[in-house]
Design a protein around this motif. Structure first.
Motif, PDB file in Angstrom:
ATOM      1  N   MET A 419       0.841  -1.183   0.000  1.00  0.00           N
ATOM      2  CA  MET A 419       0.000   0.000   0.000  1.00  0.00           C
ATOM      3  C   MET A 419       0.888   1.248   0.000  1.00  0.00           C
ATOM      4  O   MET A 419       1.816   1.336   0.802  1.00  0.00           O
ATOM      5  N   TYR A 421      -0.648   4.713  -1.068  1.00  0.00           N
ATOM      6  CA  TYR A 421      -1.486   5.885  -0.803  1.00  0.00           C
ATOM      7  C   TYR A 421      -2.745   5.449  -0.086  1.00  0.00           C
ATOM      8  O   TYR A 421      -3.220   4.331  -0.277  1.00  0.00           O
ATOM      9  N   ALA A 422      -3.312   6.367   0.683  1.00  0.00           N
ATOM     10  CA  ALA A 422      -4.599   6.083   1.331  1.00  0.00           C
ATOM     11  C   ALA A 422      -5.455   7.325   1.260  1.00  0.00           C
ATOM     12  O   ALA A 422      -4.961   8.457   1.258  1.00  0.00           O
ATOM     13  N   TYR A 433      -9.605   5.888   6.755  1.00  0.00           N
ATOM     14  CA  TYR A 433      -8.853   5.710   5.530  1.00  0.00           C
ATOM     15  C   TYR A 433      -9.098   4.293   5.032  1.00  0.00           C
ATOM     16  O   TYR A 433      -8.603   3.335   5.620  1.00  0.00           O
ATOM     17  N   THR A 434      -9.913   4.175   4.016  1.00  0.00           N
ATOM     18  CA  THR A 434     -10.276   2.838   3.539  1.00  0.00           C
ATOM     19  C   THR A 434     -10.044   2.644   2.051  1.00  0.00           C
ATOM     20  O   THR A 434     -10.237   1.564   1.538  1.00  0.00           O
ATOM     21  N   ASP A 435      -9.680   3.716   1.338  1.00  0.00           N
ATOM     22  CA  ASP A 435      -9.439   3.581  -0.099  1.00  0.00           C
ATOM     23  C   ASP A 435      -7.935   3.622  -0.332  1.00  0.00           C
ATOM     24  O   ASP A 435      -7.297   4.640  -0.069  1.00  0.00           O
ATOM     25  N   TYR A 436      -7.399   2.526  -0.799  1.00  0.00           N
ATOM     26  CA  TYR A 436      -5.949   2.437  -0.882  1.00  0.00           C
ATOM     27  C   TYR A 436      -5.473   2.264  -2.318  1.00  0.00           C
ATOM     28  O   TYR A 436      -6.168   1.716  -3.156  1.00  0.00           O
ATOM     29  N   THR A 437      -4.241   2.722  -2.549  1.00  0.00           N
ATOM     30  CA  THR A 437      -3.593   2.471  -3.824  1.00  0.00           C
ATOM     31  C   THR A 437      -2.404   1.556  -3.565  1.00  0.00           C
ATOM     32  O   THR A 437      -1.693   1.723  -2.571  1.00  0.00           O
ATOM     33  N   LYS A 451      -6.246   0.476  -7.379  1.00  0.00           N
ATOM     34  CA  LYS A 451      -6.847   0.890  -6.118  1.00  0.00           C
ATOM     35  C   LYS A 451      -7.722  -0.248  -5.644  1.00  0.00           C
ATOM     36  O   LYS A 451      -8.209  -1.043  -6.458  1.00  0.00           O
ATOM     37  N   TYR A 453     -10.709  -1.018  -2.294  1.00  0.00           N
ATOM     38  CA  TYR A 453     -11.285  -0.532  -1.042  1.00  0.00           C
ATOM     39  C   TYR A 453     -12.265  -1.504  -0.424  1.00  0.00           C
ATOM     40  O   TYR A 453     -13.094  -1.135   0.386  1.00  0.00           O
ATOM     41  N   ASP A 465      -6.356   1.913   9.158  1.00  0.00           N
ATOM     42  CA  ASP A 465      -6.623   3.334   9.341  1.00  0.00           C
ATOM     43  C   ASP A 465      -5.668   3.936  10.380  1.00  0.00           C
ATOM     44  O   ASP A 465      -5.072   4.984  10.165  1.00  0.00           O
ATOM     45  N   VAL A 468      -2.280   4.287   8.886  1.00  0.00           N
ATOM     46  CA  VAL A 468      -2.184   5.424   7.960  1.00  0.00           C
ATOM     47  C   VAL A 468      -1.994   6.715   8.743  1.00  0.00           C
ATOM     48  O   VAL A 468      -1.154   7.549   8.415  1.00  0.00           O
TER      49      VAL A 468
END
Ligand SMILES: [Zn+2]
Ligand SMILES: [Zn+2]
Lengths: 539, 342
Positions: A419, A421-422, A433-437, A451, A453, A465, A468
């Motif tokens: 992971m 980015y978030a 923070y639940t959407d990750y790249t 990505k 999520y 989270d 992050v």
């Protein structure tokens, strides 16, 4: 409107299906007829055309709230829903009007306002806002913006309607399917088994299967079962009635116009026929052959959503139909006949047609379950998602049911990634923070490639989270760069070449399959691994 | 050098050689309140309000603790230090630190609405204000507590008539006691999860009167609990512990419940927007009443709140990174609840 708003709140908050069912049934018992019809319409994704756009709504709400625009946007980002954000930010109503209009009256206002000038629209909307409480405002805004995701499935609504009207669930599901105009449809008409002669395009509700958890030995003797490929396209229904052709998607969208290469069916199909099957992309090279070969889903994707079809796209991404089942024969509903009989008739009907754009989904012959296990392994190279198992004497049911039909999908493709980015989630996850790249390794570089999520439990999300928040390196707007430390197994259903992505690939349905706490970021897969998957399984 | 520095270990007053709510062990710590993101173990000497004593001792073990009352100034190396009611939870205090012309106010967590338990918040004039802003966005505007209490009571009675017990999830220190008081008039038997029960005991040891609440232990039967009120910490959501309660309705009580998505994520039946933090209008009101020339924002939506103060209120303001709260997630109690015995 108050009672509809109360229903929406109850459905949104409640976590128990039974409570939701009860709330729906109560509402449908008490609400006036026109409100009931509109409620069914809204909950099944039908809504009046928007009479204002979200920009106008936002501007008027800003004006009333006196807040700077950036703060409104920050709030929206946290809440994740425009209708809700506006409802929360408007100043409290000075006088709450307790004799609010009914749901249908409000929708009629919307319809009338479609042709009004902007100023009248503004006066109407702001006046409504200023005399509503929070819940009514929220629902009012939702009615304008659409996209009512209120935590109620179509199936649950059907159940509630069946309970209230004392009809069978399948009659209700059929009654509310297809094209109907809430403005002129009565509740009685909607919930009685509406006659096909009034609406020749009416589709049947689809029968859906559950995923089989293990090797199918437990299903009993193999001779009771029919196996087919689970084709990777869009489930669809082809209807010919009263000399007209209709093509529906499983999402109950009428798609007839999008597939001109199937319009010949209007000529060649006998009247009073409904066929269930899969719309798939056709491999160009097989167009001249008797039986076409399906192409990857990514090809079909270039056609979905495209209402205007150019010559070029027709040549690049031709579409065909693989028939699974026959639901209506000679104008008669045959869903209660056994599958084996339906399939025999379907075969007869298709054999009269000399076309390479519609073909019967072949039955896979096998005599031991173990044989099928091996056959399933070829799924991906067939551009199929796995196998379907159907009991030969099964009737065609409504909705997702266990027992007679099973899907047995292949394991997804996976790749281990880190992971990097978030971003905060929307709606129900707007504080986390639940959407990750994710990235794969390319020498010293990390290359972002997808990505994801979904796939973690709430507990795991909370854990990530917290990570992050403790390990943010930089902040770009809502995006945090995080220390590349957490490794996840990313699962996906397909892979295609993409110019828009840095990595050169685009994944289909990526999600986090597992958190690989046992793996270090040095041990993740490489860009080379990813490209190898592309050349193996890509189109 | 300014009177208070933002250091690695926390807010530090060099002149008086003490820290306020430090997150690492130090020689001398002044503690605003007993929530775990403010009161951390390991320091040599602590100073706090009388009413925080029981909780601090329960949570930090044997510590060297001096307690004082509100508005009782104390001189530490010539720096004048006093505590003032913050209205957040029982014993919660804002810390005023004054030397010559410089007057700092470190709010800790606070709310303006008087909950009848925590002591009513009082404005403190200052030059530098370090204010929390857990809910520093205008979407967070609370209903009056009486309205909420009425809704909670009504819902509890509804559940009772359906022969269901009512579970409220709330931070075991602060929110839990507030709910107990709000529901006491119903005269329905009340039961507490161990974490809540422990907090109650610590508060009672400080002479705080609380409504009668029974501890749920291995001997408590489902029959006893039917149609009762149960108060449990948020960490109990979705745990097997709940199975012992039988047929029930569950509610989460927190400021986060203001946003629909958060309510749904909780997987409970109901969300009550009951918070022990100041809402957006209160934050603005507090800053106005304390009238600082400099406002530092911590906890939560720090960037938005300080930008608003700068641009709309023409006030010097800056967001400060601290380890209070965990950004937008008010985790206060959850950590210690997890370790608390059931
Ligand atoms: Zn606190
Ligand atoms: Zn705090």
């Amino acid at each position: 409107m108050k009672s509809f708003a109360a229903l929406v709140v109850k459905l949104g908050d409640s976590s128990k299906t039974n409570d939701k069912l009860e709330a729906l049934a109560n509402y449908f018992t008490l609400a006036p007829d026109s409100d009931r019809v509109w409620t069914v319409a809204i909950f099944s994704g039908r809504r009046p055309k928007r009479f204002i756009n979200t920009r106008q709504m936002t501007d008027w709400a800003l004006e009333l709230s006196g807040l700077p625009r950036w703060l409104f946007e920050e709030s929206y980002h946290t809440v994740g829903d425009l209708a809700e954000t506006i409802a929360l930010l408007l100043p409290a109503a000075s006088i709450i009007n307790n004799n609010e209009q009914s749901l249908s009256a409000i929708i009629n206002n919307f319809i009338e306002l479609q042709t009004a000038d902007d100023n009248s629209k503004k006066i109407y909307v702001t006046q409504q806002w200023l005399q509503m409480d929070y819940h009514s405002r929220f629902v009012f805004n939702k009615l304008i913006t659409g996209g009512f995701r209120i935590g109620v499935s179509q199936q649950l609504m059907v159940k509630a309607l069946a309970k209230v009207t004392l009809q069978s669930a399948s009659a209700i599901a059929f009654g509310i399917s297809g094209r109907w105009d809430p403005a002129v449809t009565s509740f009685a008409r909607l919930t009685s088994s509406a006659s096909v002669s009034e609406d020749p395009g009416k589709p049947y509700p689809f029968y859906l299967a559950h995923q089989l958890a293990e090797i199918p030995e437990a299903l009993g003797p193999t001779e009771d079962w029919q196996a087919e490929w689970k084709w990777d396209g869009i489930r669809g229904q082809i209807i010919k009635r009263q000399d007209q052709l209709f093509i529906w998607s499983r999402g109950e969208e009428l798609m007839t116009d999008r597939f001109p290469e199937l319009h010949f069916l209007q000529r060649v199909l006998p009247d009073g026929v409904v066929i269930d099957g899969e719309l798939v992309a056709v491999d160009n090279r097989s167009l001249s052959e008797k039986i076409f070969t399906p192409a990857a889903f990514a090809v079909l994707q270039t056609r979905i959503g495209r209402k205007q079809v150019s010559k070029k796209i027709l040549a690049d991404a031709p579409v065909g139909f693989i028939a699974y089942d026959l639901l209506e024969d000679a104008g008669k509903d045959c869903r209660n006949h056994p599958l084996s009989a339906r399939r025999r008739r379907l075969e007869e009907i298709l054999s009269t047609m000399d076309s390479n754009r519609i073909q019967l989904s072949p039955a896979i012959s096998f005599s031991h379950w173990q044989e099928l296990v091996d056959i399933r392994k070829q799924s991906r190279s067939m551009h199929s998602e796995g196998l379907m198992l159907k009991r030969k004497d099964s009737i065609y049911q409504v909705g997702r049911k266990t027992g007679d039909w099973w899907k047995w999908k292949i394991d997804p493709l996976t790749i281990d990634a880190v992971m990097i980015y978030a971003q905060k989630g929307h709606g129900r996850r707007s504080n986390l923070y639940t959407d990750y790249t994710f990235a794969v390794r390319d020498g010293e570089r990390l290359v972002p490639f997808t990505k994801a999520y979904s796939g973690l439990t709430d507990k795991e999300f909370a854990e990530v989270d917290a990570f992050v928040k403790r390990n943010s390196l930089e902040k770009f707007g809502p995006v945090r760069t995080v220390k590349p430390e957490l490794v996840f197994e990313i699962a996906f259903e397909g892979i295609a070449a993409s110019k828009r992505h840095k990595s050169g690939v685009a994944l289909r349905f990526p999600r986090m399959n597992r958190w690989r706490k046992d793996k270090k970021p040095e041990e993740i897969n490489t860009l080379e691994d990813l490209l190898a998957l592309l050349s193996l399984y890509g189109q | 050098m300014s009177l208070i520095q933002f250091t690695e270990k926390g807010l530090y007053c060099a002149k008086g050689d003490f820290y306020i709510d430090p997150w690492r062990p130090v020689d001398r710590a002044i503690i605003t309140h007993a929530h775990s993101d403010h009161a951390r173990p390991g320091s040599k000497r602590y100073l706090s309000h009388h009413l925080s004593k029981g909780m601090l001792q329960q949570r930090l073990g044997t510590i060297s603790l001096q307690t004082i009352g509100w508005n009782e100034p104390l001189a530490i190396h010539g720096v004048k230090v006093s505590l003032h009611p913050a209205g957040h939870i029982i014993g919660s205090s804002m810390v005023r630190v004054a030397y010559k012309d410089e007057v700092w106010l470190i709010t800790g967590d606070y709310k303006l609405e008087d909950d009848g338990l925590s002591g009513a918040w009082e404005p403190v004039l200052c030059t530098h204000m370090v204010t929390e802003c857990t809910f520093g966005l205008p979407v967070y505007t609370w209903q009056p507590q009486q309205d909420l209490y009425r809704q909670m009571q009504q819902w509890t009675l509804e559940n009772q008539s359906n022969k269901q017990c009512t579970v409220f999830f709330a931070y075991s220190l602060g929110k839990a006691q507030r709910i107990m008081h709000a529901l006491a008039p119903l005269q329905i038997p009340m039961y507490a999860h161990g974490a809540v029960y422990n907090a109650n005991e610590a508060l009672q040891s400080n002479g705080i009167a609380l409504p009668q609440v029974k501890h749920i232990d291995a001997h408590t039967t489902k029959k006893e609990l039917a149609s009762a009120i149960i108060i449990a910490p948020p960490s109990a959501v979705g745990t097997p512990w709940l199975r012992r309660l039988g047929d029930r309705q569950e509610a989460a009580c927190s400021g986060w419940m203001q946003v629909r998505g958060n309510r749904r994520r909780q997987h409970v039946d109901k969300g009550f927007v009951l918070s022990d933090h100041a809402d957006w209008p209160s934050l603005l009101q507090a800053v106005e009443a304390c009238n600082p020339t400099h406002a530092y924002t911590t906890h939560g939506f720090t960037e938005s709140f300080s930008r608003y103060l700068r641009e709309e209120k023409k006030l010097w303001s800056e967001a400060v990174k601290t380890q209070f709260g965990t950004e937008e997630d008010d985790q206060h109690i959850t950590e210690s609840d997890k370790t608390a015995a059931i």
